[in-house]
Design a protein around this motif. Structure first.
Motif, short mmCIF file in Angstrom:
data_model
loop_
_atom_site.label_atom_id
_atom_site.label_comp_id
_atom_site.label_asym_id
_atom_site.label_seq_id
_atom_site.Cartn_x
_atom_site.Cartn_y
_atom_site.Cartn_z
N GLN A 41 -58.08 71.76 -21.43
CA GLN A 41 -57.16 71.74 -21.08
C GLN A 41 -56.33 71.92 -23.01
OE1 GLN A 41 -55.58 70.68 -18.63
NE2 GLN A 41 -53.30 70.22 -19.10
N SER A 42 -54.93 71.99 -22.71
CA SER A 42 -54.63 72.70 -24.57
C SER A 42 -53.57 71.03 -24.48
CB SER A 42 -53.47 73.57 -24.10
OG SER A 42 -52.50 73.05 -23.34
N GLY B 101 -54.35 75.33 -19.55
CA GLY B 101 -55.94 75.25 -19.01
C GLY B 101 -55.95 75.78 -17.52
N GLU C 274 -56.80 79.88 -24.59
CA GLU C 274 -56.66 78.57 -24.11
C GLU C 274 -57.83 77.74 -24.71
OE1 GLU C 274 -59.36 76.72 -20.15
OE2 GLU C 274 -57.75 78.43 -19.54
N ALA D 263 -55.23 77.12 -27.81
CA ALA D 263 -54.85 75.88 -27.69
C ALA D 263 -55.05 74.37 -27.21
CB ALA D 263 -53.72 76.23 -26.62
N SER D 264 -56.76 74.41 -27.45
CA SER D 264 -57.50 73.59 -26.88
C SER D 264 -57.68 73.24 -28.79
CB SER D 264 -58.18 73.29 -26.00
OG SER D 264 -59.51 74.73 -26.20
N GLU E 140 -48.56 78.04 -27.03
CA GLU E 140 -49.10 78.21 -25.65
C GLU E 140 -48.89 79.03 -24.08
OE1 GLU E 140 -50.03 73.73 -24.34
OE2 GLU E 140 -50.64 73.37 -26.36
N GLN F 123 -49.40 82.88 -23.27
CA GLN F 123 -51.10 83.19 -22.76
C GLN F 123 -50.94 84.34 -22.26
OE1 GLN F 123 -52.25 80.77 -19.76
NE2 GLN F 123 -54.87 80.40 -20.95
#
Length: 289
Positions: A63-64, A70, A103, A106-107, A218, A222
């Protein structure tokens, strides 16, 4: 072995009967006063990090930080593995890898900015997909990364790779140009064909705005990494087929920079225009963590 523009790089390739990657390696050695083994080892580490970030989200979705991403990369990869992909193996793998890297980024995972964090999935996405399809060695992929680095260096020296300065054409556009050039050399193309592919990408992505929803790298970043892989693959195919790019890479880099500077501030990573300013985009901001 230093060069200031694509014309000088191409001249060095011709004079020394070298590929772009060879010239870039020589440049790195001379400027850094180090050995070929040392720079090769560092680039191998870059490749290892790229591979880890590309594959991680395909196995364990993350999950970001903003909550907008995610699981997308794993869904794409599963779709391909089930034989449902309409893109074929190379593009299907490439876009899954690219989205996976975003992903991970961003996480707050480890990625390689290539040339930026927001465009980090494109170069590994395409190169790793080509490796999977053609059983290419890591050593050849390392060479391809030096080629990509040369194109990125040209963009940074003569224009920009920052979305806040030149829009997403400067991030995803340059990353895609790097990937296209690297793919051409990897598949046996000439330095001229590498530069043609890079120029074609910049032409195709000219004017792409930077409009991150909620100001987060994000969404739609992506998705644009996935489209960047496709654009790079198309440009590489065009160049390898022998089709000549009519506008030199140096002129395309200059055009990209000029267009970027003329974009209003709202379309350069401020999250005040484009996708970020749509009602749905604004509504998503309330869910950003």
């Amino acid at each position: 072995m230093d060069f200031r523009n694509a014309a000088e790089l191409l001249k060095l390739c011709h004079e020394n009967q070298m590929q772009i990657s060879d010239v870039m390696k020589q440049r790195e050695c001379s400027l850094g006063e180090t050995t070929m083994d040392a720079i090769g080892h560092r680039m191998k580490h870059v490749l290892d990090v790229m591979r880890q970030s590309a594959e991680a989200a395909l196995i364990n979705p993350r999950q970001s930080m903003g909550g907008l991403l995610g699981g997308e990369a794993k869904k794409l990869n599963t779709h391909r593995e089930e034989g449902k992909s309409i893109c074929g193996n190379i593009l299907g793998r490439g876009i899954a890898y690219a989205m996976g890297v975003l992903e991970v980024n961003a996480s707050m995972g480890l990625i390689v900015a290539a040339p930026t964090a927001g465009s980090a999935g494109i170069v590994p996405g395409l190169l790793l997909a080509l490796q999977d399809e053609y059983q290419i060695s890591d050593d050849r992929l390392v060479d391809a990364l030096f080629n990509a680095g040369a194109i990125g260096y040209l963009a940074m020296r003569n224009a920009t790779v920052a979305g806040a300065v030149g829009g997403c054409q400067a991030e995803v556009g340059v990353a895609s140009a790097m990937a296209a050039s690297a793919a051409v050399e990897l598949m046996g193309g000439t330095p001229e064909q590498c530069m043609s592919a890079a120029g074609t990408v910049l032409m195709n992505m000219l004017g792409l705005v930077c409009d991150p929803v909620g100001g987060l790298v994000e969404y739609p970043c992506q998705n644009r990494n996935a489209s960047g892989v496709a654009n790079a693959l198309i440009a590489a195919e065009i160049a390898l087929s022998g089709i000549r790019q009519l506008i030199p890479l140096d002129e395309m880099i200059s055009a990209m920079y000029t267009v970027g500077k003329r974009m209003p501030a709202e379309l350069r990573e401020t999250a005040l225009g484009g996708c970020a300013a749509t009602p749905a985009g604004c509504g998503l901001c309330s869910g950003c963590q």
